[in-house]
Motif scaffolding. Structure first.
Motif, PDB file in Angstrom:
ATOM      1  N   THR A  19       0.825  -1.210   0.000  1.00  0.00           N
ATOM      2  CA  THR A  19       0.000   0.000   0.000  1.00  0.00           C
ATOM      3  C   THR A  19       0.855   1.254   0.000  1.00  0.00           C
ATOM      4  OG1 THR A  19      -1.753  -1.162   1.218  1.00  0.00           O
ATOM      5  CG2 THR A  19      -1.823   1.242   1.236  1.00  0.00           C
ATOM      6  N   ARG A  22       2.534   1.654  -3.342  1.00  0.00           N
ATOM      7  CA  ARG A  22       1.542   2.081  -4.326  1.00  0.00           C
ATOM      8  C   ARG A  22       1.195   3.556  -4.147  1.00  0.00           C
ATOM      9  NH1 ARG A  22      -2.995  -1.645  -3.404  1.00  0.00           N
ATOM     10  NH2 ARG A  22      -1.351  -3.149  -3.867  1.00  0.00           N
ATOM     11  N   LEU A  58       2.850   1.170 -10.962  1.00  0.00           N
ATOM     12  CA  LEU A  58       2.060   1.181  -9.729  1.00  0.00           C
ATOM     13  C   LEU A  58       2.222  -0.099  -8.925  1.00  0.00           C
ATOM     14  CD1 LEU A  58      -1.311   2.845 -10.831  1.00  0.00           C
ATOM     15  CD2 LEU A  58       0.661   3.883  -9.713  1.00  0.00           C
ATOM     16  N   GLN A  59       2.865  -1.133  -9.525  1.00  0.00           N
ATOM     17  CA  GLN A  59       3.094  -2.406  -8.837  1.00  0.00           C
ATOM     18  C   GLN A  59       1.805  -3.061  -8.355  1.00  0.00           C
ATOM     19  OE1 GLN A  59       6.621  -3.677  -8.038  1.00  0.00           O
ATOM     20  NE2 GLN A  59       6.667  -2.418  -9.859  1.00  0.00           N
ATOM     21  N   SER A  60       0.713  -2.885  -9.105  1.00  0.00           N
ATOM     22  CA  SER A  60      -0.552  -3.490  -8.692  1.00  0.00           C
ATOM     23  C   SER A  60      -1.538  -3.517  -9.851  1.00  0.00           C
ATOM     24  CB  SER A  60      -1.165  -2.698  -7.524  1.00  0.00           C
ATOM     25  OG  SER A  60      -2.463  -3.161  -7.236  1.00  0.00           O
ATOM     26  N   ALA A  63      -4.843  -2.018  -8.577  1.00  0.00           N
ATOM     27  CA  ALA A  63      -4.913  -0.557  -8.582  1.00  0.00           C
ATOM     28  C   ALA A  63      -5.263  -0.040  -9.972  1.00  0.00           C
ATOM     29  CB  ALA A  63      -3.586   0.041  -8.117  1.00  0.00           C
ATOM     30  N   SER A 186      -4.854  -9.262  -3.113  1.00  0.00           N
ATOM     31  CA  SER A 186      -3.562  -9.014  -3.744  1.00  0.00           C
ATOM     32  C   SER A 186      -2.948 -10.330  -4.203  1.00  0.00           C
ATOM     33  CB  SER A 186      -2.603  -8.311  -2.780  1.00  0.00           C
ATOM     34  OG  SER A 186      -1.320  -8.186  -3.362  1.00  0.00           O
TER      35      SER A 186
END
Length: 312
Positions: A19, A22, A58-60, A63, A186
């Motif tokens: 989190t 992000r 954003l590594q997600s 997201a 996740s």
């Protein structure tokens, strides 16, 4: 109970690190990427490239899906424009796992100290860098914690029963991964835990791959939740993400032994083997669907559409 409590703490820490990472990345580049997303999605290929880059930054994938669903709900994007983005998010999310597969333990202390110092600044960009460095240090710490905890955790009777079911019955491991990923929202965290357990020798690569496949499906819950009440096209966007991962996983399950052999031939690192398996799955799935993106969109509309949607 102590080990179970530590496991939960590590999961929370991993989620906290993700989190913070992000938040920092989004504060630095999020708004610019949203504007970029609005402009560069005229074809599925362009959308896929945008999805890869956004997710890698954003590594997600979750997201990016939430951002995409939000833009569709705001009528900035249409459902057809999101298909390429969805294909790209699945590829982009593999960057994180590849990065985490390397031994980054030596960076924990300097990144943590640097991150805390940068968090003291008021300037948004500098503070965002603090979130990035601190979040990264927390993620790597949690990964090493999972690896350390894996062996004592398996001494618990109920954990042994779960591992027995996962190792001997593919469907149980698959469903377990889907449900747990849906809870923590996740796939990176779920697959990261699997990488740590794999490195500790708790289960074979084949089990890690089935967990990774389930995690790819479980992470779809985030986009589905974001689409609730967001309109018809936003709902179709969420369903297209689910269909892509579900069908891909079902096709890949019989191929797990072959994929495992390929990854073992590439590298001897157990964590990297699982990261490579994730790359193979996501890249093959996305590139296979890309030439048929328009037909895929029509299929989603036909199955889940409630009212007339502009043709893809």
């Amino acid at each position: 109970m102590l080990y179970l409590g530590l496991f939960i703490c590590l999961v929370v820490s991993f989620l906290l690190g993700m989190t913070w990472l992000r938040i920092g990345l989004f504060n630095i580049s999020g708004k610019a990427m949203e504007l970029w997303l609005k402009k560069v999605t005229s074809t599925p290929l362009k959308g896929m490239i945008v999805g890869i880059i956004m997710t890698a930054i954003l590594q997600s994938s979750s997201a990016v899906m939430v951002i995409t669903v939000g833009l569709v709900a705001a009528r900035v994007l249409t459902f057809p424009q999101t298909i390429g983005i969805i294909l790209g998010t699945n590829i982009g999310t593999t960057f994180t796992l590849e990065f985490l597969s390397y031994d980054l333990s030596r960076l924990i202390v300097p990144f943590f100290v640097l991150g805390l110092l940068l968090l003291l600044f008021r300037h948004v960009k500098i503070k965002s860098l603090g979130f990035i460095f601190t979040g990264f240090a927390i993620i790597v710490t949690a990964m090493r914690g999972f690896e350390w905890l894996a062996t004592p955790l398996t001494e618990l009777e109920f954990v042994q029963k779960i591992l027995y079911l996962i190792n001997d019955h593919i469907i149980y491991g698959f469903l377990f991964s889907i449900l747990l990923t849906a809870c923590i929202q996740s796939s990176t965290v779920m697959t990261g835990i699997a990488m740590s357990f794999l490195s500790a020798g708790i289960f074979p690569l084949e089990t890690g791959i089935i967990i990774m496949l389930g995690a790819n499906i479980g992470t779809c819950i985030t986009g589905l939740l974001a689409s609730i009440g967001a309109g018809e096209e936003a709902r179709l966007t969420a369903f297209s993400h689910i269909w892509l991962n579900v069908v891909g996983a079902i096709i890949f399950i019989p191929l797990i032994p072959s994929i495992a052999d390929i990854c073992r031939n590439i590298t001897t690192s157990l964590e990297t083997q699982l990261a490579h398996a994730s790359v193979i799955f996501n890249v093959v799935c996305s590139l296979s669907v890309l030439p048929f993106a328009m037909q895929f969109g029509r299929f989603i509309i036909k199955i889940h559409g409630r009212k007339k949607i502009k043709p893809v």
